[in-house]
Design an enzyme around this catalytic site. Sequence first.
Site, PDB file in Angstrom:
ATOM      1  N   LEU A  22       1.286   0.680  -5.635  1.00 47.33           N
ATOM      2  CA  LEU A  22       0.352   1.803  -5.612  1.00 47.33           C
ATOM      3  C   LEU A  22      -1.058   1.236  -5.648  1.00 47.33           C
ATOM      4  CD1 LEU A  22       2.073   4.375  -8.011  1.00 47.33           C
ATOM      5  CD2 LEU A  22       2.469   3.947  -5.585  1.00 47.33           C
ATOM      6  N   ASP A  23      -1.664   1.127  -4.484  1.00 47.14           N
ATOM      7  CA  ASP A  23      -2.970   0.490  -4.341  1.00 47.14           C
ATOM      8  C   ASP A  23      -4.076   1.346  -4.966  1.00 47.14           C
ATOM      9  OD1 ASP A  23      -4.875  -1.456  -3.005  1.00 47.14           O
ATOM     10  OD2 ASP A  23      -5.486   0.413  -2.037  1.00 47.14           O
TER      11      ASP A  23
END
Length: 583
Positions: free
Chosen positions: A236-237
Amino acid sequence: MENASLSFLEQRLIAHLQVIYPNLDTINLAQRCLAAFHLDPKTESPPPNSNIWDQSDIMLITYADSLRDQDEAPLETLHKFVKSKLSESISAVHLLPFFPYSSDDGFSVMDYTTVNPSCGNWDHVSNLAQDFKVMGDLVINHCSSRSLWFENYKAGVHPGANFFYEADPNSDLSAVVRPRTSPLLREVQTANGEKHVWCTFSHDQVDLNFEQPEVLLEILGIIRLYLEKGIRWFRLDAVAFLWKVPGTSSINLPQTHEIIRLLRLMIEHYAPDSVIITETNIPNQENLTYFGNGNEAHLIYNFSLPPLLINSLVTGNSSHLKQWLMSMPPAQQGTTYLNFVASHDGIGLRPTEGLLSEWELETLINTMKRFGGKISSRTTLEGVAKPYEINISLWNAMAGTAHQGPDQWQFARFFSAAGVMMALEGVPAIYIHSLFGTENDLERVDNTGHYRSINRHIWEMDELNHELESPTHHKKVFESISKLAKIRRAQPAFHPNATQYTLHMGEHLFAFWRQSLDRKQSLFAIYNMTDQPQDFNLFELNLIATDEWVDLISDTVYEDHLSKAVLMPYQFVWLTNRSGANR
């Protein structure tokens, strides 16, 4: 629909949605979420607190096109290389964004559903996923200003008309935490007049508005696509910035944590062997909150490790590294850490806040600049530019010491850094350029105008093969790191959740003890962090007298448990009583 008729999965999903969207019909929204995910409401929950990993798990971090061969899709080239050269050394491949993009080497996504044609196609990704675990990026905080969604937003049509976060430039945004120096808001002309959209990172990366459930539904459909293509690990950037509220810091907000819990709920019900990793480059104590109550990230990045480890190796003092390690809570079952020393991004400096003094940080920065590094900045709440990350290849970062500059110990220092990363509690992740000892790519920086390009070199396979077959440092690094990874994968004491205890052996030695989950294997990892020989007394380790103790790195057997051991500059030992069964 009456609540009594809801499945357990639906009830849990609705509970998350009620926190995120308290004013909406969450029962109906839950049905839409399940439909977007193609998920049966009666799907059974996976076993809680399961470790979906073991000591054999080592990840390779790479761009889809880090390796190129003539007349071949880079994804195919990459697959061939890792399968033929690394099948005994790694178990997983983190494919950095491989979609059509407009900037930031993939992190400004134009189309989440398509593989960049210059890299290959979905078949290449799926084929790789048959041989290795594949981690894909969920770049869901923002997308490209050249995406169809943003074009639709400007035109006022769907999908996209309400997908982006707007803010009043006159509202109080002074508390917003920024990772960059660019203005937060971008003025945009739309069919509905002039608007100001929120851009956490750059004006080409416009933040999505999760206050609109349609955005969540679109993202769920994209995640389902990735699962169908074989992706099981999800990064999850920049997720800490997901939810925005003017007048607040707009980072780490409760709604952000709730969305992560919702995504995990959906993903692990679709595929129980899936793993969520949060990428939150923030101070250590904030980073730890993304474990939640064992219901958010399975893994969190150990962001404090790279700057503290590099600082120790260039100063010869492991005190701060040791203090940080002692402060880290053991990860509960079903969670662990992702350990890395280098990545496609720079060496983050925010995770050193409260750990290094201003003077020590300045010394580290100046040392890295001396070795060819660049410094990227962010804007503080006071409006001051402050160093945010160091941009440098790990090979160059290990060129020398803060006091003496470049020296003859570059490889030993580099190898020691890998040895620490592979031995610590958690799953190690090796950046592809740390696998080869790639140098600073200053030409790429000049071409792109971006400091991060210094560590995003692209290897042509003819050139790389030549380097790996010649007596170069690239060959030495590749063979040494590959061998080290094989050794690590055979040690139960290196299970990501095996016991870890920090040892106190002075500032020049960094040491810790690992013990396998079944308590049969003990392993002492001891590192000389200096450019001078250091010794220690074996009796201080309380080695079990009836066991044979051997260093897995050098194959040295320590028969006299009362003698002194000497470590040459930057040498380390993995001293274990379980070598015979694991070689």
